[in-house]
Scaffold this motif. Structure first.
Motif, PDB file in Angstrom:
ATOM      1  N   TYR A  80       0.821  -1.201   0.000  1.00 25.50           N
ATOM      2  CA  TYR A  80       0.000   0.000   0.000  1.00 25.50           C
ATOM      3  C   TYR A  80       0.863   1.263   0.000  1.00 25.50           C
ATOM      4  N   LEU A  83      -1.880   6.455   1.559  1.00 22.72           N
ATOM      5  CA  LEU A  83      -3.200   6.886   1.109  1.00 22.72           C
ATOM      6  C   LEU A  83      -4.117   5.684   0.875  1.00 22.72           C
ATOM      7  N   GLY A  84      -3.610   4.663   0.174  1.00 26.15           N
ATOM      8  CA  GLY A  84      -4.429   3.494  -0.099  1.00 26.15           C
ATOM      9  C   GLY A  84      -4.770   2.709   1.151  1.00 26.15           C
ATOM     10  N   ALA A  87      -7.451   4.742   2.997  1.00 28.28           N
ATOM     11  CA  ALA A  87      -8.723   4.833   2.270  1.00 28.28           C
ATOM     12  C   ALA A  87      -9.679   3.710   2.642  1.00 28.28           C
ATOM     13  N   GLY A  96     -10.412  12.377  -5.724  1.00 29.69           N
ATOM     14  CA  GLY A  96      -8.995  12.497  -6.010  1.00 29.69           C
ATOM     15  C   GLY A  96      -8.702  13.624  -6.982  1.00 29.69           C
ATOM     16  N   CYS A 148      -8.551  14.413  -1.868  1.00 31.42           N
ATOM     17  CA  CYS A 148      -7.153  14.001  -1.756  1.00 31.42           C
ATOM     18  C   CYS A 148      -6.330  14.475  -2.940  1.00 31.42           C
ATOM     19  N   ILE A 150      -3.279  13.833  -4.985  1.00 28.09           N
ATOM     20  CA  ILE A 150      -2.554  12.573  -5.178  1.00 28.09           C
ATOM     21  C   ILE A 150      -1.417  12.783  -6.180  1.00 28.09           C
ATOM     22  N   SER A 158      -1.671   1.676  -5.824  1.00 28.63           N
ATOM     23  CA  SER A 158      -3.087   2.044  -5.745  1.00 28.63           C
ATOM     24  C   SER A 158      -3.930   1.039  -4.977  1.00 28.63           C
ATOM     25  N   LEU A 161      -7.256   1.818  -2.739  1.00 23.80           N
ATOM     26  CA  LEU A 161      -7.810   3.136  -3.046  1.00 23.80           C
ATOM     27  C   LEU A 161      -9.064   2.998  -3.906  1.00 23.80           C
ATOM     28  N   CYS A 195      -9.022   2.959 -10.083  1.00 19.05           N
ATOM     29  CA  CYS A 195      -9.503   3.016  -8.699  1.00 19.05           C
ATOM     30  C   CYS A 195     -10.910   3.601  -8.601  1.00 19.05           C
TER      31      CYS A 195
END
Length: 325
Positions: A80, A83-84, A87, A96, A148, A150, A158, A161, A195
């Motif tokens: 990961y 962020l992922g 999430a 995003g 977010c 990114i 990802s 996410l 995603c």
């Protein structure tokens, strides 16, 4: 599922790594931070280390070629970004914003617009506030939005996410110290398109489609925003009234309509939003000479956009550059 992990390895002891650690511990996981600078629990990671963990979380500074990341991605366990990972525990909507330039400005506008429309909203990601901290806060609720910012570094991993909407502002040459070529840089950002939740809107800037027209076919919900004349209600003093921010506003408005949000709230906040420091702002006037600070323009695309905007004033423009050779 992330909740099933007992032990996770976090790579990097900086802002995102520490935030991921707090979230993992709160979720009952055992954590070990690996940091080459000696700021974590361990400074070395090797083949034998792989077996001690159920999942791996990487800070953005770890490129695809980093030996630790190569090892972790070489096994079947989840890898990961911070962020992922976070999430998966966010209860509300997740929007995003990516692109070569303009991410922070557009993220701030969307967040302010959502608040103006009466929603709970938080800006997170590359803007400087890890999503993990938002997940741990009172803002983590089913009726809230997380907007977010990114970066391509975060988009590389990802896993976990899931986006309820995406704006890909633009695409231009950048980060070629990390990527072998522009195609690799583009591919990193394009991972975000996979995603998207079913029927989630995706808004693409014209330069994104110009680089790879096939990207416009990723979803039947994809919208390609074009630069338009100033929107009715935008005031001349608004930073979004003229280029390059007028193009960014067109992207935001496209997503706004797709999400069935009141455009009046977005326009109202666009009229009052103050751009973050060092983003094409007049800082001094001496006689008939005005001085502008645009030192956040750290690549050719951003610098040229600023020059084009100032050239609209029909006066001579002198550019002062600096930085490392």
């Amino acid at each position: 599922m992330a909740g099933a992990f007992e032990r996770v390895a976090i790579f990097g002891a900086g802002l995102s790594g520490q935030a991921a650690k707090r979230l993992a511990i709160e979720r009952g996981m055992k954590v070990c931070i690996f940091d080459e600078g000696g700021q974590g629990d361990e400074a070395n990671f090797d083949q034998q280390s792989l077996h001690a963990f159920d999942a791996f979380i990487f800070s953005p500074g770890f490129a695809m070629q980093h030996p630790w990341r190569v090892l972790a991605e070489g096994v079947t366990k989840p890898c990961y970004s911070e962020l992922g990972f976070a999430a998966q525990y966010w209860r509300g909507q997740l929007l995003g914003v990516t692109g070569t330039n303009g991410k922070t400005t557009l993220t701030s506008l969307l967040c302010a617009g959502l608040e103006g429309a009466g929603h709970v909203a938080v800006a997170a990601g590359n803007i400087g506030s890890p999503l993990s901290d938002a997940v741990l806060g009172a803002v983590n609720r089913s009726d809230a939005y997380a907007v977010c910012e990114i970066s391509s570094f975060q988009a590389e991993l990802s896993e976990g996410l899931r986006l309820d909407g995406l704006i890909w502002i633009n695409f231009a040459e950048d980060h070629l110290d990390r990527y072998a070529n522009l195609a690799d840089y583009f591919a990193a950002k394009q991972r975000l398109c996979s995603c998207l939740a079913p029927d989630a809107p995706c808004v693409l800037g014209a330069s994104v489609v110009a680089f790879d027209p096939a990207v416009a076919d990723i979803s039947h919900c994809t919208l390609v925003a074009q630069a338009t004349e100033p929107v009715e209600g935008l005031e001349p003093h608004s930073p979004f009234y003229q280029s390059p921010q007028s193009e960014n506003f067109a992207l935001a408005a496209s997503l706004w309509r797709a999400l069935d949000l009141p455009l009046e709230a977005l326009i109202s906040r666009a009229n009052t939003l103050q751009l973050a420091a060092h983003r094409l702002r007049q800082v001094e006037v001496w006689g008939e000479v005005s001085f502008w600070d645009d030192s956040k323009a750290t690549n050719f695309h951003a610098a040229l956009a600023a020059m084009d905007a100032l050239n609209e004033q029909k006066v001579p423009v002198f550019w002062i550059g600096g930085g490392s050779p």
